[in-house]
Scaffold this motif. Sequence first.
Motif, mmCIF file in Angstrom:
data_model
loop_
_atom_site.group_PDB
_atom_site.id
_atom_site.type_symbol
_atom_site.label_atom_id
_atom_site.label_comp_id
_atom_site.label_asym_id
_atom_site.label_seq_id
_atom_site.Cartn_x
_atom_site.Cartn_y
_atom_site.Cartn_z
ATOM 1 N N LEU A 175 0.981 -1.118 0.158
ATOM 2 C CA LEU A 175 0.096 -0.148 0.019
ATOM 3 C C LEU A 175 0.829 1.104 -0.065
ATOM 4 N N ASN A 176 0.344 2.286 -0.626
ATOM 5 C CA ASN A 176 1.196 3.570 -0.630
ATOM 6 C C ASN A 176 0.564 4.819 -0.043
ATOM 7 N N ASP A 177 1.499 5.593 0.460
ATOM 8 C CA ASP A 177 0.636 6.722 1.409
ATOM 9 C C ASP A 177 -0.383 7.386 0.763
ATOM 10 N N ALA A 178 -0.387 7.529 -0.696
ATOM 11 C CA ALA A 178 -1.312 8.163 -1.483
ATOM 12 C C ALA A 178 -2.894 7.305 -1.410
ATOM 13 N N ASP A 179 -2.666 6.191 -0.908
ATOM 14 C CA ASP A 179 -3.996 5.472 -0.689
ATOM 15 C C ASP A 179 -4.836 6.011 0.352
ATOM 16 N N PHE A 180 -3.904 6.856 1.347
ATOM 17 C CA PHE A 180 -4.810 7.170 2.622
ATOM 18 C C PHE A 180 -4.926 8.709 2.772
ATOM 19 N N ASN A 181 -5.002 9.160 1.541
ATOM 20 C CA ASN A 181 -5.413 10.646 1.166
ATOM 21 C C ASN A 181 -6.606 11.244 1.831
ATOM 22 N N VAL A 182 -7.664 10.042 1.858
ATOM 23 C CA VAL A 182 -8.818 10.551 2.547
ATOM 24 C C VAL A 182 -8.819 9.758 3.792
ATOM 25 N N LYS A 183 -8.966 10.713 4.910
ATOM 26 C CA LYS A 183 -8.862 9.936 6.393
ATOM 27 C C LYS A 183 -10.200 10.083 7.151
ATOM 28 N N VAL A 184 -10.366 9.101 7.545
ATOM 29 C CA VAL A 184 -11.554 8.957 8.469
ATOM 30 C C VAL A 184 -11.431 9.540 9.591
ATOM 31 N N GLU A 185 -12.060 10.496 10.038
ATOM 32 C CA GLU A 185 -12.122 11.356 11.331
ATOM 33 C C GLU A 185 -13.258 10.588 12.274
ATOM 34 N N ASP B 147 -11.916 24.540 2.646
ATOM 35 C CA ASP B 147 -11.098 25.602 3.048
ATOM 36 C C ASP B 147 -9.828 25.545 2.594
ATOM 37 N N GLY B 148 -9.479 26.571 1.828
ATOM 38 C CA GLY B 148 -8.328 26.673 0.843
ATOM 39 C C GLY B 148 -8.067 25.196 0.342
ATOM 40 N N ASN B 149 -7.060 24.571 0.571
ATOM 41 C CA ASN B 149 -6.756 23.401 -0.124
ATOM 42 C C ASN B 149 -7.316 22.198 0.633
ATOM 43 N N SER B 150 -8.083 22.303 1.704
ATOM 44 C CA SER B 150 -8.486 21.022 2.537
ATOM 45 C C SER B 150 -10.001 20.887 2.537
ATOM 46 N N ALA B 151 -10.491 19.787 2.602
ATOM 47 C CA ALA B 151 -11.818 19.487 2.401
ATOM 48 C C ALA B 151 -12.396 18.683 3.394
ATOM 49 N N LYS B 152 -13.604 18.922 4.142
ATOM 50 C CA LYS B 152 -14.109 17.826 4.948
ATOM 51 C C LYS B 152 -15.410 17.478 4.441
ATOM 52 N N ILE B 157 -22.825 5.843 5.126
ATOM 53 C CA ILE B 157 -22.395 4.374 5.220
ATOM 54 C C ILE B 157 -23.654 3.757 5.500
ATOM 55 N N ASP B 158 -23.798 2.193 5.409
ATOM 56 C CA ASP B 158 -24.940 1.433 5.664
ATOM 57 C C ASP B 158 -25.122 1.688 7.243
ATOM 58 N N GLY B 159 -26.085 2.253 7.662
ATOM 59 C CA GLY B 159 -26.436 2.334 8.971
ATOM 60 C C GLY B 159 -25.776 3.399 9.481
ATOM 61 N N GLY B 160 -25.475 4.352 8.881
ATOM 62 C CA GLY B 160 -24.636 5.574 9.701
ATOM 63 C C GLY B 160 -24.299 6.527 8.815
ATOM 64 N N LYS B 161 -23.080 7.108 9.381
ATOM 65 C CA LYS B 161 -22.427 8.291 8.514
ATOM 66 C C LYS B 161 -20.954 8.411 8.979
ATOM 67 N N GLU B 162 -20.159 8.716 8.058
ATOM 68 C CA GLU B 162 -18.633 8.893 8.144
ATOM 69 C C GLU B 162 -18.146 10.126 7.979
ATOM 70 N N THR B 163 -17.282 10.736 8.909
ATOM 71 C CA THR B 163 -16.817 11.996 8.585
ATOM 72 C C THR B 163 -15.296 11.659 7.919
ATOM 73 N N VAL B 164 -14.874 12.553 6.945
ATOM 74 C CA VAL B 164 -13.556 12.235 6.465
ATOM 75 C C VAL B 164 -12.898 13.717 6.130
ATOM 76 N N SER B 165 -11.540 13.772 5.914
ATOM 77 C CA SER B 165 -10.804 14.766 5.600
ATOM 78 C C SER B 165 -10.000 14.353 4.370
ATOM 79 N N THR B 166 -9.920 15.363 3.581
ATOM 80 C CA THR B 166 -9.218 15.298 2.496
ATOM 81 C C THR B 166 -8.361 16.275 1.776
ATOM 82 N N SER B 167 -8.076 16.292 0.576
ATOM 83 C CA SER B 167 -7.288 17.578 0.214
ATOM 84 C C SER B 167 -7.934 17.788 -1.286
ATOM 85 N N LEU B 168 -7.834 18.884 -1.978
ATOM 86 C CA LEU B 168 -8.187 19.011 -3.252
ATOM 87 C C LEU B 168 -6.892 18.826 -4.256
#
Lengths: 322, 248
Positions: A175-185, B147-152, B157-168
């Motif tokens: 697995l590479n790091d880019a696979d984890f660009n979307v992080k579960v909070e 927000d800038g280059n970051s996205a939330k 999901i089946d039976g709920g929801k999930e919060t994720v953070s990522t970037s553009l």
Amino acid sequence: MSLLIYAESVEGKFKKVAFELASYAKKVAESLGTSVTAVTVNAGDVSELSKYGVDKVLKVTNDKLKNFNAKAYADVIKQAAQKENAKVILLSSTTDSLYLAPIVAVGLDAGFASNVVGLPLSTSPFQVKRNSFSNKAFTITEIESDVKVLGLAKNSYGVFESASSTSQEDFSPSLNDADFNVKVESVDRTTGKVTIADADIVVSGGRGLKGPENWGMIEELASVLGAATACSKPVSDLGWRPHSEHVGQTGKPVATNLYIAVGISGAIQHIAGINSSKVKVVINSDAEAPFFKVADYGVVGDAFDIVPRLTQKLKEFKAQNS
Amino acid sequence: MKILVCISHVPDTTSKINFVNGDTEFDTNGVQYVINPNDEFGLTRAIWFQEQQSANVTVVNVGGADTEPTLRKALAIGANEAIRVNATPTDGFFVAKQLAEVAKNGNYDLIICGKESLDYNGGMVPGMLASLLDANFVNSCIDLKVDGNSAKAIREIDGGKETVSTSLPLVIGGQKGLVEEKDLRIPNMRGIMTARTKVLTVLEPVAADNKTKSVKFEKPAPKSAVKLVSPDNLDELINLLHNEAKVI
Ligand SMILES: Cc1cc2nc3c(=O)[nH]c(=O)nc-3n(C[C@H](O)[C@H](O)[C@H](O)COP(=O)(O)OP(=O)(O)OC[C@H]3O[C@@H](n4cnc5c(N)ncnc54)[C@H](O)[C@@H]3O)c2cc1C
């Protein structure tokens, strides 16, 4: 050549759809003269899969994959497919599998057919029947690429036992790091309640229930049946029930064994979402409600009178039959 | 922020679905076309970004000239410009390839798709597009903040929801929840008038293979009539569900 399934699990336990998928895969593998390999991610005990005809399990155990992550999981499936030289990759139609499948398809340069509702009509050319037009019709789709990805619609095949001696193998894809660009909070799962995705029975209420204060009787009926609750679109738009319960063409599809609709008129968009359910029961005060045209059983009458009496009778029935 | 909203042109949700030419083609006779409902939520969210964060919104559709009224409607709702890739969409992979080409050439930060279109229900274009672009991807998205280059984002999901953070750059597959139903925009007269003068560019498709094809269509078998049970005889309903339908 082999056939690969992704056997989905949640918190270490297989989902029921994994067994349906294995049963289906066994049958497809027979017609192709090949074997079934399952790939699992952090699934704990995988021996249960041997009941459903799985010949080999590739077990992935990795803390980084604790939370579902589409890109990383797709990478796992892709590498498993390459290792096994799998030409057919089967996934179910859960929210997670639908998220994964197109990524897997691009990774393997494969054609993808979702919402598949039965065994392939032919394997050369490879043709499958799929739900389309929001369950108002079926499309016969031909997959022309060498590698094929299929998403099996829920409850469209059934679970069939077929014992096999299953070999297990630990598998560590890279697995590479880019696979984890979307992080579960954070993950917010409804606990202690049957959810629409897992339910075999759904009890659904419409605008005919007049207001959120009357949902107690829907919940009670659902609880006696071990069912999930759902609703029509205006009910969730009005805020009487959460959006996650809205079923229909623009809401959730429901493919259960039993769907009970209370005070729902049966508009075309609602029916589209529940059409794949096997048995439909309608309770409505209006004998002309369109829902009666698609229902198997119906009761014309006031929900406020019928539902509590039906719940009581079901309680007695359950007490006698358990 | 530059946003690309992918718009699928689909039969109105009340349409009767029929086929012609030996059940090999969809019968468009009398069918009204609309913006795919899942895309409409995404478009409204994009307009929100335009109004709140000065984003520029382009809408794109892969389709013949007959889809232009749908793109004009998106312009009337508030998109800044439109692109039509002049090709008949025959397969999700083909469509994703065309969209990827448009996305690359326009350097978009955010690409909003609907999680599936309500005609072929493939549910594949957003994920394929994200993969082809090697962009981050969130499917079944019911909330999105940038927000800038970051996205939330929040995804169902089946039976709920999930919060994720990522970037553009980010691709999302959106659905109801991305905006409230009551916030969906209906084009007003001013919007319709200005839409006429907005730019609608027609591009020729790039070469791309189909990996699947629809060879035939079928309609579900007609249903037998409903069995009505008297409200005074609910035992009969339980009996039918237990002994005949075998579902309880
Ligand atoms: C683009 C679009 C997409 C849509 N997508 C969906 C979708 O995904 N899902 C969906 O559900 N809808 C959808 N709709 C809405 C759909 O058209 C209908 O408006 C909706 O399904 C009606 O909901 P309802 O049956 O609960 O309410 P109503 O149409 O108000 O019907 C209520 C029913 O309750 C009955 N009733 C009233 N009182 C009682 C009583 N005391 N006892 C028993 N019965 C009673 C009435 O006879 C009536 O049949 C969509 C609409 C559009 C335009």
